[in-house]
Design a protein around this motif. Structure first.
Motif, mmCIF file in Angstrom:
data_model
loop_
_atom_site.group_PDB
_atom_site.id
_atom_site.type_symbol
_atom_site.label_atom_id
_atom_site.label_comp_id
_atom_site.label_asym_id
_atom_site.label_seq_id
_atom_site.Cartn_x
_atom_site.Cartn_y
_atom_site.Cartn_z
ATOM 1 N N ALA A 60 -0.476 -8.896 4.864
ATOM 2 C CA ALA A 60 -1.333 -7.764 5.230
ATOM 3 C C ALA A 60 -0.520 -6.688 5.934
ATOM 4 O O ALA A 60 -0.718 -5.491 5.698
ATOM 5 N N LEU A 61 0.412 -7.087 6.786
ATOM 6 C CA LEU A 61 1.261 -6.127 7.491
ATOM 7 C C LEU A 61 2.175 -5.388 6.517
ATOM 8 O O LEU A 61 2.324 -4.163 6.608
ATOM 9 N N VAL A 62 2.753 -6.101 5.582
ATOM 10 C CA VAL A 62 3.627 -5.469 4.589
ATOM 11 C C VAL A 62 2.830 -4.490 3.728
ATOM 12 O O VAL A 62 3.292 -3.378 3.448
ATOM 13 N N LYS A 63 1.633 -4.878 3.322
ATOM 14 C CA LYS A 63 0.794 -3.982 2.521
ATOM 15 C C LYS A 63 0.428 -2.730 3.309
ATOM 16 O O LYS A 63 0.447 -1.612 2.778
ATOM 17 N N SER A 64 0.127 -2.908 4.585
ATOM 18 C CA SER A 64 -0.202 -1.763 5.434
ATOM 19 C C SER A 64 0.993 -0.814 5.560
ATOM 20 O O SER A 64 0.839 0.402 5.492
ATOM 21 N N PHE A 65 2.174 -1.368 5.751
ATOM 22 C CA PHE A 65 3.380 -0.539 5.849
ATOM 23 C C PHE A 65 3.621 0.220 4.552
ATOM 24 O O PHE A 65 4.009 1.375 4.566
ATOM 25 N N ASP B 146 1.329 1.077 2.251
ATOM 26 C CA ASP B 146 0.278 2.076 2.050
ATOM 27 C C ASP B 146 0.493 3.311 2.922
ATOM 28 O O ASP B 146 0.287 4.440 2.483
ATOM 29 N N LYS B 147 0.903 3.114 4.155
ATOM 30 C CA LYS B 147 1.080 4.242 5.076
ATOM 31 C C LYS B 147 2.489 4.822 5.035
ATOM 32 O O LYS B 147 2.787 5.785 5.726
ATOM 33 N N GLU B 148 3.370 4.215 4.255
ATOM 34 C CA GLU B 148 4.766 4.654 4.101
ATOM 35 C C GLU B 148 5.461 4.787 5.447
ATOM 36 O O GLU B 148 6.183 5.755 5.712
ATOM 37 N N GLU C 290 9.389 4.318 5.085
ATOM 38 C CA GLU C 290 9.988 5.490 4.438
ATOM 39 C C GLU C 290 10.080 6.663 5.414
ATOM 40 O O GLU C 290 11.076 7.382 5.441
ATOM 41 N N ASN C 291 9.036 6.855 6.222
ATOM 42 C CA ASN C 291 9.047 7.954 7.188
ATOM 43 C C ASN C 291 10.078 7.729 8.281
ATOM 44 O O ASN C 291 10.688 8.681 8.769
ATOM 45 N N ILE C 292 10.263 6.490 8.668
ATOM 46 C CA ILE C 292 11.259 6.192 9.701
ATOM 47 C C ILE C 292 12.665 6.478 9.182
ATOM 48 O O ILE C 292 13.525 6.968 9.909
#
Length: 87
Positions: A31-36, A38-40, A43-45
């Motif tokens: 769930a954490l990986v999917k959330s990361f 989805d919110k990118e 990539e933003n970091i």
């Protein structure tokens, strides 16, 4: 005889609890990986700060490489020359 059965039951309970904890951990991780994703977040970091770092690496100034190219020390206008103008 009774204590041997009690130890066997406790060992079985430990295995069941361990499997449950492992299942919950895997579920939370996915769930954490999917959330990361989805919110990118990752990539933003990695990509947003890179443009400023690239400007410092290429031109010696914090900012976008294209914008800081004019203040690079080896820019044509900033290079000292031994030729004198008009001679």
């Amino acid at each position: 005889m009774r204590s041997a059965k009690k130890k066997s039951n406790q060992a079985g309970q430990f295995v069941i609890e361990a499997v449950l904890i492992l299942f919950l951990s895997v579920m939370l991780f996915t769930a954490l990986v999917k959330s990361f994703k989805d919110k990118e977040i990752i990539e933003n970091i990695l990509t947003k700060p890179w443009s400023k770092i690239a400007g410092m690496l290429e031109n010696g100034a914090w900012g976008d490489p294209a914008a800081t190219r004019a203040i690079h020390p080896n820019n044509h206008e900033n290079v000292a020359t031994l030729k004198q103008n008009g001679i």
